[in-house]
Design a protein around this motif. Structure first.
Motif, PDB file in Angstrom:
ATOM      1  N   UNK A 148     -13.327   3.575  12.174  1.00  0.00           N
ATOM      2  CA  UNK A 148     -14.079   2.511  11.523  1.00  0.00           C
ATOM      3  C   UNK A 148     -13.638   2.175  10.114  1.00  0.00           C
ATOM      4  N   UNK A 149     -12.521   2.748   9.661  1.00  0.00           N
ATOM      5  CA  UNK A 149     -11.999   2.503   8.313  1.00  0.00           C
ATOM      6  C   UNK A 149     -10.637   1.839   8.424  1.00  0.00           C
ATOM      7  N   UNK A 150     -10.411   0.796   7.632  1.00  0.00           N
ATOM      8  CA  UNK A 150      -9.108   0.138   7.603  1.00  0.00           C
ATOM      9  C   UNK A 150      -8.175   0.949   6.718  1.00  0.00           C
ATOM     10  N   UNK A 151      -7.069   1.399   7.306  1.00  0.00           N
ATOM     11  CA  UNK A 151      -6.054   2.162   6.584  1.00  0.00           C
ATOM     12  C   UNK A 151      -4.845   1.270   6.339  1.00  0.00           C
ATOM     13  N   UNK A 152      -4.602   0.942   5.083  1.00  0.00           N
ATOM     14  CA  UNK A 152      -3.432   0.150   4.705  1.00  0.00           C
ATOM     15  C   UNK A 152      -2.340   1.089   4.228  1.00  0.00           C
ATOM     16  N   UNK A 153      -1.188   1.014   4.868  1.00  0.00           N
ATOM     17  CA  UNK A 153      -0.062   1.877   4.515  1.00  0.00           C
ATOM     18  C   UNK A 153       1.071   0.974   4.049  1.00  0.00           C
ATOM     19  N   UNK A 154       1.608   1.259   2.871  1.00  0.00           N
ATOM     20  CA  UNK A 154       2.514   0.295   2.255  1.00  0.00           C
ATOM     21  C   UNK A 154       3.588   0.998   1.428  1.00  0.00           C
ATOM     22  N   UNK A 155       4.503   0.201   0.884  1.00  0.00           N
ATOM     23  CA  UNK A 155       5.572   0.689   0.024  1.00  0.00           C
ATOM     24  C   UNK A 155       5.186   0.515  -1.442  1.00  0.00           C
ATOM     25  N   UNK A 156       5.208   1.586  -2.188  1.00  0.00           N
ATOM     26  CA  UNK A 156       5.124   1.468  -3.644  1.00  0.00           C
ATOM     27  C   UNK A 156       6.558   1.418  -4.159  1.00  0.00           C
ATOM     28  N   UNK A 157       6.921   0.276  -4.712  1.00  0.00           N
ATOM     29  CA  UNK A 157       8.297   0.030  -5.170  1.00  0.00           C
ATOM     30  C   UNK A 157       8.341   0.158  -6.688  1.00  0.00           C
ATOM     31  N   UNK A 158       9.205   1.064  -7.162  1.00  0.00           N
ATOM     32  CA  UNK A 158       9.409   1.249  -8.598  1.00  0.00           C
ATOM     33  C   UNK A 158      10.842   0.872  -8.942  1.00  0.00           C
ATOM     34  N   UNK A 159      10.999   0.064  -9.993  1.00  0.00           N
ATOM     35  CA  UNK A 159      12.354  -0.324 -10.407  1.00  0.00           C
ATOM     36  C   UNK A 159      12.360  -0.570 -11.902  1.00  0.00           C
ATOM     37  N   UNK A 160      13.215   0.173 -12.602  1.00  0.00           N
ATOM     38  CA  UNK A 160      13.357   0.017 -14.045  1.00  0.00           C
ATOM     39  C   UNK A 160      14.754   0.447 -14.449  1.00  0.00           C
ATOM     40  N   UNK A 161      15.502  -0.485 -15.043  1.00  0.00           N
ATOM     41  CA  UNK A 161      16.889  -0.233 -15.429  1.00  0.00           C
ATOM     42  C   UNK A 161      17.670   0.270 -14.216  1.00  0.00           C
ATOM     43  N   UNK A 162      18.204   1.498 -14.258  1.00  0.00           N
ATOM     44  CA  UNK A 162      19.028   1.991 -13.149  1.00  0.00           C
ATOM     45  C   UNK A 162      18.247   2.855 -12.163  1.00  0.00           C
ATOM     46  N   UNK A 214     -12.590  -3.812   4.536  1.00  0.00           N
ATOM     47  CA  UNK A 214     -11.400  -4.647   4.627  1.00  0.00           C
ATOM     48  C   UNK A 214     -11.152  -5.484   3.388  1.00  0.00           C
ATOM     49  N   UNK A 215     -12.005  -5.380   2.377  1.00  0.00           N
ATOM     50  CA  UNK A 215     -11.886  -6.183   1.160  1.00  0.00           C
ATOM     51  C   UNK A 215     -11.578  -5.299  -0.049  1.00  0.00           C
ATOM     52  N   UNK A 216     -12.346  -4.233  -0.195  1.00  0.00           N
ATOM     53  CA  UNK A 216     -12.212  -3.350  -1.346  1.00  0.00           C
ATOM     54  C   UNK A 216     -11.525  -2.053  -0.923  1.00  0.00           C
ATOM     55  N   UNK A 217     -10.514  -1.645  -1.683  1.00  0.00           N
ATOM     56  CA  UNK A 217      -9.687  -0.504  -1.299  1.00  0.00           C
ATOM     57  C   UNK A 217      -9.813   0.636  -2.298  1.00  0.00           C
ATOM     58  N   UNK A 218      -9.750   1.857  -1.757  1.00  0.00           N
ATOM     59  CA  UNK A 218      -9.790   3.062  -2.577  1.00  0.00           C
ATOM     60  C   UNK A 218      -8.447   3.284  -3.266  1.00  0.00           C
ATOM     61  N   UNK A 219      -8.436   4.194  -4.212  1.00  0.00           N
ATOM     62  CA  UNK A 219      -7.193   4.570  -4.877  1.00  0.00           C
ATOM     63  C   UNK A 219      -6.217   5.143  -3.858  1.00  0.00           C
ATOM     64  N   UNK A 220      -4.956   4.756  -3.965  1.00  0.00           N
ATOM     65  CA  UNK A 220      -3.951   5.120  -2.970  1.00  0.00           C
ATOM     66  C   UNK A 220      -3.376   6.509  -3.229  1.00  0.00           C
ATOM     67  N   UNK A 221      -2.845   7.089  -2.146  1.00  0.00           N
ATOM     68  CA  UNK A 221      -2.159   8.378  -2.244  1.00  0.00           C
ATOM     69  C   UNK A 221      -0.786   8.263  -1.575  1.00  0.00           C
ATOM     70  N   UNK A 222       0.171   9.049  -2.066  1.00  0.00           N
ATOM     71  CA  UNK A 222       1.490   9.131  -1.431  1.00  0.00           C
ATOM     72  C   UNK A 222       1.389  10.063  -0.223  1.00  0.00           C
ATOM     73  N   UNK A 223       1.922   9.622   0.923  1.00  0.00           N
ATOM     74  CA  UNK A 223       1.715  10.390   2.162  1.00  0.00           C
ATOM     75  C   UNK A 223       3.014  10.913   2.771  1.00  0.00           C
TER      76      UNK A 223
END
Length: 450
Positions: free
Chosen positions: A103-117, A131-140
């Motif tokens: 009963x919970x929407x799980x959004x799984x996505x890419x955290x993209x970091x880019x700075x200089x090299x 489906x509107x408000x999301x909790x703080x994300x964790x790296x899985x």
């Protein structure tokens, strides 16, 4: 970094600047700014939730967020607040998928970091009760556990599925030794902690980087939608800078292998990329980004303050050892016309060889023709990116369905055996003409005011 509240306030203010001249009527678009890949397409709690790559700050790519729209019928769309935004400098929320778990929407996505090299892409998970408000994300997932030949910095677009009491997540990747695109499969008893399972590919059709994999079981086959970067042109295939394809076969999740029956480019036009299946439903329905990289975007060039759209949802089927795609039915939104053509049309024709159809506006035209191959010519469509594209198959006769919106055309040939999609920017009422080798089956207006 701006907060979600600040971003959503900005969107509401900037919407007033958008010019509606080429705004689509029944395709999903951003309220303002830039959009590209479909993300997290899912049926959840009575609605279809369409997330997407979004930059509200200008009509070109930039720092990417997850925009959000909902629909109950695929033709009327409600803009929802921006769902996910980065909270760390030099990061973007890149593409991914969604799945319902208890009963919970799980959004799984890419955290993209880019700075200089420094460049890094990691798999993150965020949950939502509504489906509107999301909790703080964790790296899985720990990228360092990937095989040595798989890139840790080009590793994106996770798509989740649940098979045989286990979660599998398909991720776009790159084989560094071969400089070829692959699909990386992760697995886990839950989505909170994933481990490497196996790799599918490399394949020529994935170029030098696999992107946006998506999975659905159709009949007795496993079907992947996958996009490839810089796929080299081969005969009539892969005319764009990037391409999208069907991969059809059987995946052995226990042994970690895919036995491929065939791979086929999805669309021959210049406005189809990064398609994704809708999770949470029993029918295989895909939606793509109705644009392409490496082009000019007229609504940006004209300072209309928006760019990008989704294709009409397309239902897939396997027939005669091939895969077909047809648009969802528009019949409930049709009304009869007295040949006073507007810009929103659903048309079908039977063509004989040497057939020609022209759709003319005040400032240009597009031409559809059957000369052994079916051909779409947009070189005079006022879209800055005109082309002449054709089918792979030859036809003496063929059935076509043509779906027009204000600034888009999607053509389905031979009941969806092949498809060609593009963007058009014609002004004035359309005049549609055709020769004696064209039989008109139907021209219907798509009446979204119903």
């Amino acid at each position: 970094m701006k907060s979600l509240e600040e971003i959503n306030d900005f969107v509401q203010i900037q919407k007033a600047k958008v010019k509606n001249t080429y705004r689509l009527k029944y395709h999903m678009m951003p309220p303002v700014g830039w959009m590209n890949d479909p993300n997290g397409l899912i049926y959840f709690k009575g609605k279809y939730h369409f997330f997407y790559q979004y930059n509200p700050f200008r009509a070109l790519p930039g720092t990417m967020l997850w925009g959000h729209s909902t629909t109950t019928d695929f033709l009327h769309f409600k803009d929802e607040p921006v769902a996910l935004a980065p909270t760390i400098e030099n990061t973007s929320i890149f593409s991914g998928g969604a799945i319902e778990v208890d009963g919970i929407l799980n959004a799984i996505y890419t955290l993209h970091y880019e700075c200089e090299d420094v460049r890094k892409e990691e798999v993150y998970l965020s949950k939502s009760m509504d489906g509107i408000h999301f909790e703080e994300a964790i790296c899985v997932f720990d990228n360092e556990t990937l095989p040595e030949n798989i890139s840790r910095s080009d590793f994106r677009d996770p798509f989740p599925t649940y098979i045989n009491n286990k979660y599998y997540v398909f991720v776009g990747g790159k084989d560094l030794q071969l400089n070829q695109g692959v699909i990386v499969v992760l697995e886990g008893e839950s989505l909170e902690k994933l481990k490497y399972s196996f790799t599918i590919g490399p394949f020529y059709e994935l170029g030098d980087m696999g992107e946006c994999p998506s999975y659905f079981r159709i009949q007795d086959k496993d079907v992947l939608l996958v996009s490839g970067c810089h796929v080299q042109n081969k005969d009539n295939d892969f005319k764009n800078i990037n391409s999208s394809c069907f991969i059809v076969g059987n995946i052995d999740f226990n042994c970690g292998y895919m036995d491929v029956d065939f791979i086929k480019e999805i669309d021959k036009g210049d406005a189809f990329y990064a398609p994704q299946f809708i999770n949470g439903i029993h029918e295989p329905i895909m939606i793509g980004w109705m644009e392409m990289w490496g082009k000019e975007y007229p609504t940006n060039e004209l300072n209309h303050h928006w760019a990008g759209a989704f294709t009409i949802p397309r239902k897939l089927s396997l027939q005669n050892h091939d895969i077909y795609q047809e648009p969802i039915s528009l019949k409930e939104f049709h009304k009869n016309l007295n040949f006073n053509y507007p810009h929103c049309l659903d048309m079908s024709f039977e063509l004989k060889n040497e057939a020609m159809i022209q759709i003319l506006g005040r400032n240009g035209k597009i031409t559809l023709a059957l000369n052994d191959y079916f051909i779409l010519d947009t070189t005079q469509a006022n879209n800055h990116n005109g082309f002449i594209r054709r089918t792979n198959s030859t036809y003496k006769t063929c059935f076509i369905q043509v779906v027009l919106d204000v600034s888009s055309i999607e053509i389905f040939i031979d009941h969806g055996k092949e498809a060609i999609s593009s963007r058009i920017y014609l002004d004035g009422d359309y005049d549609i003409s055709f020769n004696e080798n064209v039989h008109l089956n139907a021209i219907k207006e798509v009446n979204i005011e119903s």
